[in-house]
Motif scaffolding. Structure first.
Motif, PDB file in Angstrom:
ATOM      1  N   TYR A 125       6.171   3.219   0.520  1.00 21.55           N
ATOM      2  CA  TYR A 125       5.099   2.341   0.046  1.00 21.55           C
ATOM      3  C   TYR A 125       4.735   1.295   1.102  1.00 21.55           C
ATOM      4  O   TYR A 125       5.596   0.842   1.860  1.00 21.55           O
ATOM      5  CB  TYR A 125       5.535   1.646  -1.241  1.00 21.55           C
ATOM      6  CG  TYR A 125       5.753   2.608  -2.389  1.00 21.55           C
ATOM      7  CD1 TYR A 125       4.744   2.873  -3.308  1.00 21.55           C
ATOM      8  CD2 TYR A 125       6.967   3.268  -2.538  1.00 21.55           C
ATOM      9  CE1 TYR A 125       4.940   3.767  -4.351  1.00 21.55           C
ATOM     10  CE2 TYR A 125       7.174   4.174  -3.577  1.00 21.55           C
ATOM     11  CZ  TYR A 125       6.157   4.422  -4.478  1.00 21.55           C
ATOM     12  OH  TYR A 125       6.350   5.315  -5.498  1.00 21.55           O
ATOM     13  N   PRO A 126       3.473   0.902   1.153  1.00 20.68           N
ATOM     14  CA  PRO A 126       3.051  -0.094   2.137  1.00 20.68           C
ATOM     15  C   PRO A 126       3.515  -1.499   1.777  1.00 20.68           C
ATOM     16  O   PRO A 126       3.521  -1.876   0.605  1.00 20.68           O
ATOM     17  CB  PRO A 126       1.515   0.000   2.076  1.00 20.68           C
ATOM     18  CG  PRO A 126       1.225   0.462   0.682  1.00 20.68           C
ATOM     19  CD  PRO A 126       2.361   1.384   0.327  1.00 20.68           C
ATOM     20  N   SER A 165       2.331  -3.594   6.389  1.00 17.65           N
ATOM     21  CA  SER A 165       1.492  -2.602   7.076  1.00 17.65           C
ATOM     22  C   SER A 165       0.958  -1.612   6.050  1.00 17.65           C
ATOM     23  O   SER A 165       1.610  -1.345   5.041  1.00 17.65           O
ATOM     24  CB  SER A 165       2.302  -1.859   8.147  1.00 17.65           C
ATOM     25  OG  SER A 165       2.752  -2.759   9.148  1.00 17.65           O
ATOM     26  N   SER A 166      -0.220  -1.066   6.334  1.00 13.44           N
ATOM     27  CA  SER A 166      -0.876  -0.250   5.318  1.00 13.44           C
ATOM     28  C   SER A 166      -1.052   1.215   5.688  1.00 13.44           C
ATOM     29  O   SER A 166      -1.538   1.993   4.890  1.00 13.44           O
ATOM     30  CB  SER A 166      -2.257  -0.834   4.992  1.00 13.44           C
ATOM     31  OG  SER A 166      -3.055  -0.882   6.163  1.00 13.44           O
ATOM     32  N   SER A 167      -0.657   1.601   6.917  1.00 16.85           N
ATOM     33  CA  SER A 167      -0.873   2.980   7.342  1.00 16.85           C
ATOM     34  C   SER A 167       0.308   3.497   8.143  1.00 16.85           C
ATOM     35  O   SER A 167       0.908   2.771   8.946  1.00 16.85           O
ATOM     36  CB  SER A 167      -2.147   3.072   8.182  1.00 16.85           C
ATOM     37  OG  SER A 167      -2.292   4.372   8.735  1.00 16.85           O
ATOM     38  N   ASP A 190       0.046   5.108  -5.194  1.00 15.21           N
ATOM     39  CA  ASP A 190       0.393   3.980  -4.338  1.00 15.21           C
ATOM     40  C   ASP A 190       1.199   4.348  -3.093  1.00 15.21           C
ATOM     41  O   ASP A 190       1.179   3.604  -2.111  1.00 15.21           O
ATOM     42  CB  ASP A 190       1.179   2.940  -5.148  1.00 15.21           C
ATOM     43  CG  ASP A 190       0.395   2.438  -6.350  1.00 15.21           C
ATOM     44  OD1 ASP A 190      -0.762   2.031  -6.160  1.00 15.21           O
ATOM     45  OD2 ASP A 190       0.937   2.467  -7.468  1.00 15.21           O
ATOM     46  N   LEU A 222       2.289   6.118   0.363  1.00 15.75           N
ATOM     47  CA  LEU A 222       1.603   6.661   1.534  1.00 15.75           C
ATOM     48  C   LEU A 222       2.051   8.090   1.807  1.00 15.75           C
ATOM     49  O   LEU A 222       1.317   8.869   2.409  1.00 15.75           O
ATOM     50  CB  LEU A 222       1.893   5.785   2.756  1.00 15.75           C
ATOM     51  CG  LEU A 222       1.449   4.321   2.640  1.00 15.75           C
ATOM     52  CD1 LEU A 222       1.930   3.524   3.842  1.00 15.75           C
ATOM     53  CD2 LEU A 222      -0.068   4.225   2.497  1.00 15.75           C
TER      54      LEU A 222
END
Length: 269
Positions: free
Chosen positions: A113-114, A117-119, A210, A212
């Protein structure tokens, strides 16, 4: 005197009958320890099914992974439902307990899960990734990171792998070992976190929406880390335990799992 003896005998017989009734009623109660979500929620669906079979299901909720096994070993529970078999085997080995699996009920895909950081496409050098700190779940988290090409883990470490078994770490990832129950709360402090299914659910996260990335439902991990119903060794063939297994494998429970968890929990029966 003869009359007094007769009355005493009647009193003793009455008490015996009452005691026998109490024991009979108690034998129809099944006390099961469980994590709040999804396990206790799933058991709640099984409760009326067991009621029709003549059993009263009592669900005791736990917030950690240790007490449910100790409480079962101490005969305060008839069964528990919160863990996978690798964790149970490791727990037995380390604590001298005598617990066994009697049924694989469902699978909860691990997800990453982020946090800050999101990616996963551009993980920065030195990024922090939180993982569960218990032996088998840490190994499972590391396997997911390896599948994603983030690290490489020594194959010989198997299900006991920890961050010391990482053999390749090109991005200098910092693996942060955290108690599983605290992982959701640490998201704001780390770049990513690999989180157990039940704690993700409790934290309001859905692995399908949710996460990644997640483990594949048809993977070796799904078979290895199925969530089980556990009992004390020797209780495997009890009629009430058989009834509980049957209830957990019922259509009602399967339909509930599919509708309620939308892929975060996958029925195996």
């Amino acid at each position: 005197m003869k009359k007094l003896l007769t009355l005493s005998l009647v009193a003793v017989l009455s008490l015996s009958l009452l005691a026998g009734c109490g024991k009979s009623e108690a034998s129809n109660k099944i006390v099961v320890g469980a994590s709040t979500s999804p396990h206790a929620e799933i058991l709640a669906v099984a409760k009326p099914i067991l009621k029709e079979k003549g059993y009263d299901l009592e669900i005791k909720e736990f917030s950690d992974y240790v007490q449910p096994n100790l409480t079962l070993e101490n005969k305060e529970l008839d069964a528990n439902y919160f863990q996978h078999k690798p964790y149970l085997d490791d727990f037995n080995s380390k604590n001298g307990t005598h617990l066994v699996s009697v049924a694989a009920v469902h699978y909860e895909p691990f997800g990453i899960y982020p946090g800050k950081s999101s990616s996963l496409d551009d993980i920065k050098d030195g990024a922090k990734i939180a993982v569960p700190n218990d032996t088998t779940n840490e190994a499972r988290a590391l396997m997911l990171l390896q599948d994603l090409g983030i690290i490489t883990v020594d194959e010989s470490a198997g299900l006991a792998a920890t961050k010391t078994d990482i053999t390749s770490n090109p991005r200098n990832i910092e693996i942060v070992e955290i108690e599983a129950a605290q992982l959701v709360r640490t998201l704001q402090d780390v770049d990513f976190a690999v989180i157990n299914g039940n704690y993700a659910i409790q934290g309001g996260l859905n692995v399908e929406e949710d996460a990644l990335a997640k483990e594949a439902a048809d993977s070796l991990m799904a078979q290895t880390y199925a969530n089980i119903l556990a009992v004390r060794e020797g209780d495997e063939n009890r009629e009430d335990i058989k009834a509980l297994i049957e209830a957990l494998g019922s259509k009602e429970v399967k339909d509930f799992i599919a509708e309620k968890y939308q892929g975060s929990v996958v029925s195996l029966n």
